[in-house]
Motif scaffolding. Structure first.
Motif, PDB file in Angstrom:
ATOM      1  N   GLN A 204       8.309   2.745   1.702  1.00  0.00           N
ATOM      2  CA  GLN A 204       7.470   1.555   1.314  1.00  0.00           C
ATOM      3  C   GLN A 204       7.796   0.527   2.084  1.00  0.00           C
ATOM      4  OE1 GLN A 204       4.707  -0.246  -1.509  1.00  0.00           O
ATOM      5  NE2 GLN A 204       5.018   1.446  -0.508  1.00  0.00           N
ATOM      6  N   SER A 205       9.024   0.126   2.288  1.00  0.00           N
ATOM      7  CA  SER A 205       9.573  -0.724   3.389  1.00  0.00           C
ATOM      8  C   SER A 205       9.062  -0.878   4.556  1.00  0.00           C
ATOM      9  CB  SER A 205      10.964  -0.953   3.277  1.00  0.00           C
ATOM     10  OG  SER A 205      11.453  -1.528   2.296  1.00  0.00           O
ATOM     11  N   MET A 206       9.127   0.690   5.212  1.00  0.00           N
ATOM     12  CA  MET A 206       8.678   0.706   6.474  1.00  0.00           C
ATOM     13  C   MET A 206       7.295   0.702   6.682  1.00  0.00           C
ATOM     14  SD  MET A 206      11.346   1.664   8.633  1.00  0.00           S
ATOM     15  CE  MET A 206      12.057   0.114   7.971  1.00  0.00           C
ATOM     16  N   ALA A 207       6.463   1.192   5.785  1.00  0.00           N
ATOM     17  CA  ALA A 207       5.293   1.216   5.931  1.00  0.00           C
ATOM     18  C   ALA A 207       4.526  -0.474   5.879  1.00  0.00           C
ATOM     19  CB  ALA A 207       4.340   2.174   4.986  1.00  0.00           C
ATOM     20  N   MET A 208       5.197  -1.154   4.726  1.00  0.00           N
ATOM     21  CA  MET A 208       4.597  -2.499   4.674  1.00  0.00           C
ATOM     22  C   MET A 208       5.099  -3.262   5.923  1.00  0.00           C
ATOM     23  SD  MET A 208       5.442  -3.464   0.633  1.00  0.00           S
ATOM     24  CE  MET A 208       4.459  -4.997   0.743  1.00  0.00           C
ATOM     25  N   GLU A 209       6.247  -2.868   6.583  1.00  0.00           N
ATOM     26  CA  GLU A 209       6.640  -3.761   7.891  1.00  0.00           C
ATOM     27  C   GLU A 209       5.546  -3.638   8.740  1.00  0.00           C
ATOM     28  OE1 GLU A 209      10.874  -4.385   9.678  1.00  0.00           O
ATOM     29  OE2 GLU A 209      10.104  -2.848  10.722  1.00  0.00           O
ATOM     30  N   GLN A 210       5.087  -2.283   8.931  1.00  0.00           N
ATOM     31  CA  GLN A 210       3.931  -1.955   9.642  1.00  0.00           C
ATOM     32  C   GLN A 210       2.734  -2.754   9.516  1.00  0.00           C
ATOM     33  OE1 GLN A 210       4.128   0.371  12.599  1.00  0.00           O
ATOM     34  NE2 GLN A 210       2.506  -0.783  13.278  1.00  0.00           N
ATOM     35  N   LEU A 211       2.526  -2.710   8.164  1.00  0.00           N
ATOM     36  CA  LEU A 211       1.271  -3.571   7.754  1.00  0.00           C
ATOM     37  C   LEU A 211       1.550  -4.925   8.191  1.00  0.00           C
ATOM     38  CD1 LEU A 211       0.392  -1.436   4.618  1.00  0.00           C
ATOM     39  CD2 LEU A 211      -1.217  -1.606   6.682  1.00  0.00           C
ATOM     40  N   ALA A 212       2.536  -5.522   7.687  1.00  0.00           N
ATOM     41  CA  ALA A 212       2.706  -6.864   7.767  1.00  0.00           C
ATOM     42  C   ALA A 212       2.536  -7.345   9.552  1.00  0.00           C
ATOM     43  CB  ALA A 212       4.100  -7.339   7.416  1.00  0.00           C
ATOM     44  N   GLU A 213       3.288  -6.669  10.054  1.00  0.00           N
ATOM     45  CA  GLU A 213       3.247  -6.865  11.676  1.00  0.00           C
ATOM     46  C   GLU A 213       1.761  -6.658  12.231  1.00  0.00           C
ATOM     47  OE1 GLU A 213       6.609  -4.758  13.098  1.00  0.00           O
ATOM     48  OE2 GLU A 213       7.899  -6.292  12.125  1.00  0.00           O
ATOM     49  N   ASP A 214       0.935  -5.907  11.661  1.00  0.00           N
ATOM     50  CA  ASP A 214      -0.349  -5.756  11.966  1.00  0.00           C
ATOM     51  C   ASP A 214      -1.369  -6.870  11.707  1.00  0.00           C
ATOM     52  OD1 ASP A 214       0.352  -3.689  13.806  1.00  0.00           O
ATOM     53  OD2 ASP A 214      -0.244  -2.163  12.361  1.00  0.00           O
ATOM     54  N   ASN A 215      -0.809  -7.414  10.510  1.00  0.00           N
ATOM     55  CA  ASN A 215      -1.896  -8.350   9.612  1.00  0.00           C
ATOM     56  C   ASN A 215      -1.081  -9.605   9.340  1.00  0.00           C
ATOM     57  OD1 ASN A 215      -4.055  -6.492   9.291  1.00  0.00           O
ATOM     58  ND2 ASN A 215      -2.475  -5.149   8.780  1.00  0.00           N
ATOM     59  N   LYS A 216      -0.915 -10.505  10.237  1.00  0.00           N
ATOM     60  CA  LYS A 216       0.277 -11.393   9.992  1.00  0.00           C
ATOM     61  C   LYS A 216      -0.556 -12.546   9.255  1.00  0.00           C
ATOM     62  CE  LYS A 216       3.016 -10.503  14.101  1.00  0.00           C
ATOM     63  NZ  LYS A 216       3.808 -10.779  15.283  1.00  0.00           N
ATOM     64  N   GLU A 325      13.240   5.674  14.859  1.00  0.00           N
ATOM     65  CA  GLU A 325      12.709   6.971  14.742  1.00  0.00           C
ATOM     66  C   GLU A 325      11.689   7.043  13.336  1.00  0.00           C
ATOM     67  OE1 GLU A 325      12.914  11.967  14.822  1.00  0.00           O
ATOM     68  OE2 GLU A 325      14.723  10.648  14.955  1.00  0.00           O
ATOM     69  N   ALA A 326      12.535   6.775  12.250  1.00  0.00           N
ATOM     70  CA  ALA A 326      12.050   6.777  10.881  1.00  0.00           C
ATOM     71  C   ALA A 326      10.756   6.135  10.747  1.00  0.00           C
ATOM     72  CB  ALA A 326      13.101   6.475   9.826  1.00  0.00           C
ATOM     73  N   LYS A 327      10.715   4.678  11.332  1.00  0.00           N
ATOM     74  CA  LYS A 327       9.368   3.979  11.014  1.00  0.00           C
ATOM     75  C   LYS A 327       8.151   4.885  11.591  1.00  0.00           C
ATOM     76  CE  LYS A 327       7.639  -0.645  11.586  1.00  0.00           C
ATOM     77  NZ  LYS A 327       7.708  -2.284  12.048  1.00  0.00           N
ATOM     78  N   GLY A 328       8.488   5.340  12.701  1.00  0.00           N
ATOM     79  CA  GLY A 328       7.009   6.044  13.163  1.00  0.00           C
ATOM     80  C   GLY A 328       6.686   7.114  12.472  1.00  0.00           C
ATOM     81  N   ARG A 329       7.807   7.818  12.162  1.00  0.00           N
ATOM     82  CA  ARG A 329       7.333   9.111  11.587  1.00  0.00           C
ATOM     83  C   ARG A 329       6.942   9.223   9.896  1.00  0.00           C
ATOM     84  NH1 ARG A 329      11.815  13.716  12.897  1.00  0.00           N
ATOM     85  NH2 ARG A 329      10.573  14.919  11.557  1.00  0.00           N
ATOM     86  N   ILE A 330       7.415   8.014   9.605  1.00  0.00           N
ATOM     87  CA  ILE A 330       6.917   7.582   8.189  1.00  0.00           C
ATOM     88  C   ILE A 330       5.513   6.990   8.265  1.00  0.00           C
ATOM     89  CG2 ILE A 330       7.290   5.733   6.057  1.00  0.00           C
ATOM     90  CD1 ILE A 330      10.336   6.245   6.620  1.00  0.00           C
ATOM     91  N   TRP A 331       5.173   6.134   8.972  1.00  0.00           N
ATOM     92  CA  TRP A 331       3.929   5.514   9.321  1.00  0.00           C
ATOM     93  C   TRP A 331       2.999   6.722   9.523  1.00  0.00           C
ATOM     94  CZ3 TRP A 331       1.079   2.132   7.371  1.00  0.00           C
ATOM     95  CH2 TRP A 331       0.059   1.838   7.825  1.00  0.00           C
ATOM     96  N   ALA A 332       3.286   7.826  10.562  1.00  0.00           N
ATOM     97  CA  ALA A 332       2.587   9.007  10.752  1.00  0.00           C
ATOM     98  C   ALA A 332       2.125   9.775   9.480  1.00  0.00           C
ATOM     99  CB  ALA A 332       3.053   9.830  11.721  1.00  0.00           C
ATOM    100  N   LYS A 333       3.092   9.896   8.625  1.00  0.00           N
ATOM    101  CA  LYS A 333       3.058  10.703   7.525  1.00  0.00           C
ATOM    102  C   LYS A 333       2.166   9.955   6.546  1.00  0.00           C
ATOM    103  CE  LYS A 333       4.541  14.351   5.950  1.00  0.00           C
ATOM    104  NZ  LYS A 333       3.996  15.710   6.056  1.00  0.00           N
ATOM    105  N   THR A 334       2.479   8.617   6.478  1.00  0.00           N
ATOM    106  CA  THR A 334       1.576   7.838   5.522  1.00  0.00           C
ATOM    107  C   THR A 334       0.242   7.758   5.914  1.00  0.00           C
ATOM    108  OG1 THR A 334       3.358   6.403   4.971  1.00  0.00           O
ATOM    109  CG2 THR A 334       1.239   5.529   4.337  1.00  0.00           C
ATOM    110  N   THR A 335      -0.156   7.599   7.140  1.00  0.00           N
ATOM    111  CA  THR A 335      -1.478   7.824   7.683  1.00  0.00           C
ATOM    112  C   THR A 335      -2.105   8.865   7.275  1.00  0.00           C
ATOM    113  OG1 THR A 335      -0.893   6.149   9.141  1.00  0.00           O
ATOM    114  CG2 THR A 335      -2.933   7.426   9.547  1.00  0.00           C
ATOM    115  N   GLU A 336      -1.449  10.136   7.491  1.00  0.00           N
ATOM    116  CA  GLU A 336      -1.754  11.243   7.436  1.00  0.00           C
ATOM    117  C   GLU A 336      -2.483  11.681   6.049  1.00  0.00           C
ATOM    118  OE1 GLU A 336       0.195  15.729   6.745  1.00  0.00           O
ATOM    119  OE2 GLU A 336       0.848  14.602   8.387  1.00  0.00           O
ATOM    120  N   VAL A 337      -1.686  11.086   5.077  1.00  0.00           N
ATOM    121  CA  VAL A 337      -2.039  11.291   3.614  1.00  0.00           C
ATOM    122  C   VAL A 337      -3.083  10.343   3.306  1.00  0.00           C
ATOM    123  CG1 VAL A 337      -1.015  10.950   1.161  1.00  0.00           C
ATOM    124  CG2 VAL A 337       0.233  12.070   2.887  1.00  0.00           C
TER     125      VAL A 337
END
Length: 342
Positions: A204-216, A325-337
């Motif tokens: 949740q933290s990694m995906a939300m960080e990705q979303l936050a930085e893409d949607n400031k 590494e983890a952030k990219g892989r978590i975001w990839a898995k989240t996007t896949e699902v």
């Protein structure tokens, strides 16, 4: 970078008392507003605007809860006729249902001020899967939350007060001890309730960080509520009554000693939804409360990780390691699902 000082209950109450027409959320969606911390925040939002501001609040919950929840919503409605409480039945653990619910909201609303996500439970009774093949706890605590955000981002971006996403789970408790090759516990025999909880909050933290930085232009908060006397200790055990009994014998006394009261938790959840400590156009801060810092150690531009005392936490060393590494892989898995349900 150390954790900021906590916000005292007195400062939380003072901030909540200064909510005005600019900082009061006029449109909101609560996923998990039928019990626990979500229900507490919903009650505070619904009653704060009494006699001052109108609001529309969508309350997402399981159809099985309709009778109980509607009685509660009717009582709130009677207390404040200015608020419109819209019961929205659906199974939040099913991503197809999340898409349907969001489609309904988007058809009715042009903007959204607050998305409050708190559905979930600790799967201490073992693995349970949805009809879509996901672990129920992971779907509720991570995948469905991200899908709600993805669908409702256009409405959040259209908010005149800067849309705010509040996810209640485990912000600030991140760890590097997760299995990146087995994020959804596909390997036979790998599932455990405690491991699942850890995966959920880190993902949740990694995906939300990705979303936050893409949607400031949207505020993102991932918060840990601490111990609260909500009754969650008795959820998620399925048929393992003996473990539930043991937990009540061992842990229940700690809850009574250490947990927040329902009233204090309600006030703190509402503070997360309305204070300018976490950016946006919330209630202005007063000394000695300082602006919060994001997971990047800045005042804006990323996700706010917030502990039980409403202080922001950078968890700097762990987050830096997870970003390698983890952030990219978590975001990839989240996007896949989630992608099939966008």
């Amino acid at each position: 970078m150390p954790t900021q000082p906590g916000v005292t209950r007195q400062h939380v109450q003072a901030s909540n008392a200064r909510i005005d027409g600019e900082s009061y959320p006029r449109t909101a969606v609560f996923v998990g507003g039928t019990a626990g911390t979500g229900e507490l925040a919903l009650q505070e939002l619904a009653l704060t605007g009494k006699g001052k501001w109108a609001a529309r609040i969508y309350v997402v919950g399981r159809s099985e809860s309709a009778s109980r929840v509607n009685k509660s919503l009717d009582r709130l409605q009677a207390q404040n006729p200015d608020v419109e409480l819209i019961w929205t039945p659906g199974e939040a653990s099913l991503l197809a249902d999340v898409k349907r619910i969001c489609t309904e909201v988007k058809a009715k609303e042009k903007s959204l001020d607050l998305l409050f996500l708190s559905a979930g439970y600790a799967p201490l009774g073992g693995r349970e899967e949805t009809s879509e093949g996901l672990n129920v706890s992971q779907s509720l605590s991570h995948y469905s939350r991200i899908l709600f955000i993805q669908h409702l981002l256009p409405l959040l971006k259209a908010s005149t007060t800067q849309g705010r996403v509040v996810s209640i789970l485990g912000g600030g408790l991140e760890t590097t001890r997760i299995d990146l090759d087995n994020l959804n516990f596909e390997k036979p025999g790998s599932f455990s309730g405690m491991k699942c909880q850890t995966h959920n909050l880190v993902m949740q933290s990694m995906a939300m960080e990705q979303l936050a930085e893409d949607n400031k232009d949207v505020t993102f908060i991932h918060a840990y509520p601490g111990l609260v006397k909500t009754g969650n200790l008795n959820r998620g055990w399925r048929d393992r009554w003996f473990l539930q009994l043991l937990a009540n014998i061992v842990l229940a006394p700690l809850f009574w000693i250490m947990a927040f009261s329902l009233e204090e938790s309600k006030q703190r959840m509402f503070y997360l939804a309305t204070s300018a400590k976490y950016g946006g156009h919330g209630v202005p801060l007063q000394e000695p409360v300082a602006p919060g810092l994001t997971s990047r150690g800045e005042e804006t531009g990323s996700v706010f990780l917030v502990n039980h005392l409403c202080a922001t936490v950078t968890n700097e060393k762990v987050m830096a390691e997870l970003r390698k590494e983890a952030k990219g892989r978590i975001w990839a898995k989240t996007t896949e699902v989630t992608q099939p349900y966008i």
